[in-house]
Scaffold this motif. Structure first.
Motif, PDB file in Angstrom:
ATOM      1  N   ASP A 163       0.708  -1.261   0.066  1.00 56.81           N
ATOM      2  CA  ASP A 163      -0.034  -0.035  -0.163  1.00 56.81           C
ATOM      3  C   ASP A 163       0.754   1.123   0.026  1.00 56.81           C
ATOM      4  N   ASP A 181      -0.033   6.978   3.891  1.00 57.55           N
ATOM      5  CA  ASP A 181      -0.015   5.717   4.539  1.00 57.55           C
ATOM      6  C   ASP A 181       0.882   5.634   5.918  1.00 57.55           C
ATOM      7  N   HIS A 217      -5.047   6.121   6.263  1.00 61.18           N
ATOM      8  CA  HIS A 217      -6.313   5.253   6.880  1.00 61.18           C
ATOM      9  C   HIS A 217      -5.918   4.456   7.998  1.00 61.18           C
ATOM     10  N   HIS A 218      -4.770   4.984   8.928  1.00 60.95           N
ATOM     11  CA  HIS A 218      -4.542   4.094  10.008  1.00 60.95           C
ATOM     12  C   HIS A 218      -5.264   4.985  11.251  1.00 60.95           C
ATOM     13  N   THR A 260      -4.453   3.190   1.848  1.00 59.40           N
ATOM     14  CA  THR A 260      -4.412   4.600   1.426  1.00 59.40           C
ATOM     15  C   THR A 260      -4.505   4.625   0.017  1.00 59.40           C
ATOM     16  N   ASP A 275      -3.432  -4.659   1.099  1.00 59.60           N
ATOM     17  CA  ASP A 275      -3.781  -4.246   2.412  1.00 59.60           C
ATOM     18  C   ASP A 275      -5.129  -4.703   2.700  1.00 59.60           C
TER      19      ASP A 275
HETATM   20 MN   LIG Z   1      -1.998   1.019   4.226  1.00 56.71          MN
END
Ligand SMILES: [Mn+2]
Length: 322
Positions: free
Chosen positions: A25, A85, A110-111, A130, A158
């Protein structure tokens, strides 16, 4: 949430980067954005900084144009730095200097552990990857086959090839649009996801063979020490998939895989995978790391047993509450 065109407007020089030890990703999302900006805004000065990516990703366009992070980086001030990311600036590694020096900064991520950083942030923890977010930000008419391949790579890596719970209808609709470009997605999955070198398979076998079950079979853990790494000639990038494989053990709610990342400092890199009953992002965050609810990681110093005890106490707390 932001509009890519607006963030890019006025920036004559743009630098992009993703997290250290870049995965599918990180490489896919940064290359997708790199190729897109290069195509749509050819007048902009553009650079992509990453720690050396594995050559399994070399099929993506722009791979050879990645500036690999080393100690001899220029003192360059970019108009705009876009971090992809990663939930924390520390995860930029050597590229953090460009982030700090840049006139403007943006973050696409997106964490769940991402508290937000940068002047512009586009953070959606529910997104599969991401790469999915990068797709959403792009003008669809300007996406071509090369960009599609990069986004596709990030999404499949991912989501564990569209199987993890982060896979949404939207994710699948994007994938549907991407494969219309007509690239060989079977080849991408085989070469970048499944294929292992001989020693990678050996070290995975070793990790599984020596794993231990504990907490009534709810947890599984395994460690690869420095000596074993030297014997097989393997490093951090050779351990992908081991935590996932451990997690496949029947009855397990949590899998812990660790390897000795620095023998001198007794430092271990820990990867965790968990069922719905646990939130390993919280545990990772507590120990200075980050990630997602079901997959997270961190570094910790101490002996293997001390580290395992520390983690176990946190898992126990969560299992009791669940
Ligand atoms: Mn990721």
């Amino acid at each position: 949430m932001f509009k890519l065109d607006e963030v890019l407007k006025g920036a004559e020089s743009v630098a992009i980067s993703g997290h250290v030890r870049p995965d599918g990703d990180a490489v896919g999302s940064t290359l997708a954005l790199y190729n897109y900006i290069k195509k749509v805004y050819p007048e902009k000065e553009l650079a992509l900084y990453l720690e050396e990516p594995q050559d399994i990703y070399a099929y993506m366009k722009g791979f050879d144009e990645i500036t690999v992070l080393n100690n001899e980086l220029p003192d360059k001030v970019y108009d705009l730095f876009i971090a992809l990311d990663l939930g924390d600036i520390d995860r930029l590694g050597e590229a953090a200097r460009f982030f700090e020096a840049a006139r403007d900064t943006a973050c696409i991520d997106h964490h769940i552990s991402n508290a937000g950083f940068g002047n512009h942030s586009h953070i959606f923890p529910d997104a599969s990857s991401t790469s999915e977010l990068v797709f959403d930000l792009m003008d669809k008419d300007k996406i071509d086959k090369d960009i599609a391949v990069c986004i596709y790579t990030g999404i499949i890596h991912d989501t564990g090839i569209l199987q993890y719970s982060n896979t949404s209808r939207h994710t699948l609709e994007i994938v549907g649009q991407l494969i219309e470009f007509g690239f060989d997605f079977t080849e991408i999955i085989n070469k970048s996801y499944y294929e292992k070198t001989y020693v990678q398979n050996q070290i995975m076998g070793r990790a599984i063979m020596e794993s231990i079950l504990f907490m009534d079979g709810h947890c599984i853990a395994s460690v690869i020490d420095h000596k074993t790494m030297e014997f097989y000639g393997v490093g951090g990038k050779d351990f992908d998939g081991i935590a996932n494989q451990l997690y496949k053990t029947k009855g397990v709610d949590c899998a812990i895989f660790m390897y000795e990342s620095s023998h001198e400092q007794l430092l271990y890199k820990v990867s965790m995978r968990a069922s719905n009953r646990l939130n390993v992002a919280d545990i990772a965050k507590k120990f200075g790391g980050g990630g997602h609810k079901k997959a997270a990681g961190f570094s910790m110093s101490g002996t293997y047993h001390d580290i395992l005890n520390n983690i176990s106490a946190e898992i126990e707390k969560q299992l009791m509450d669940s």
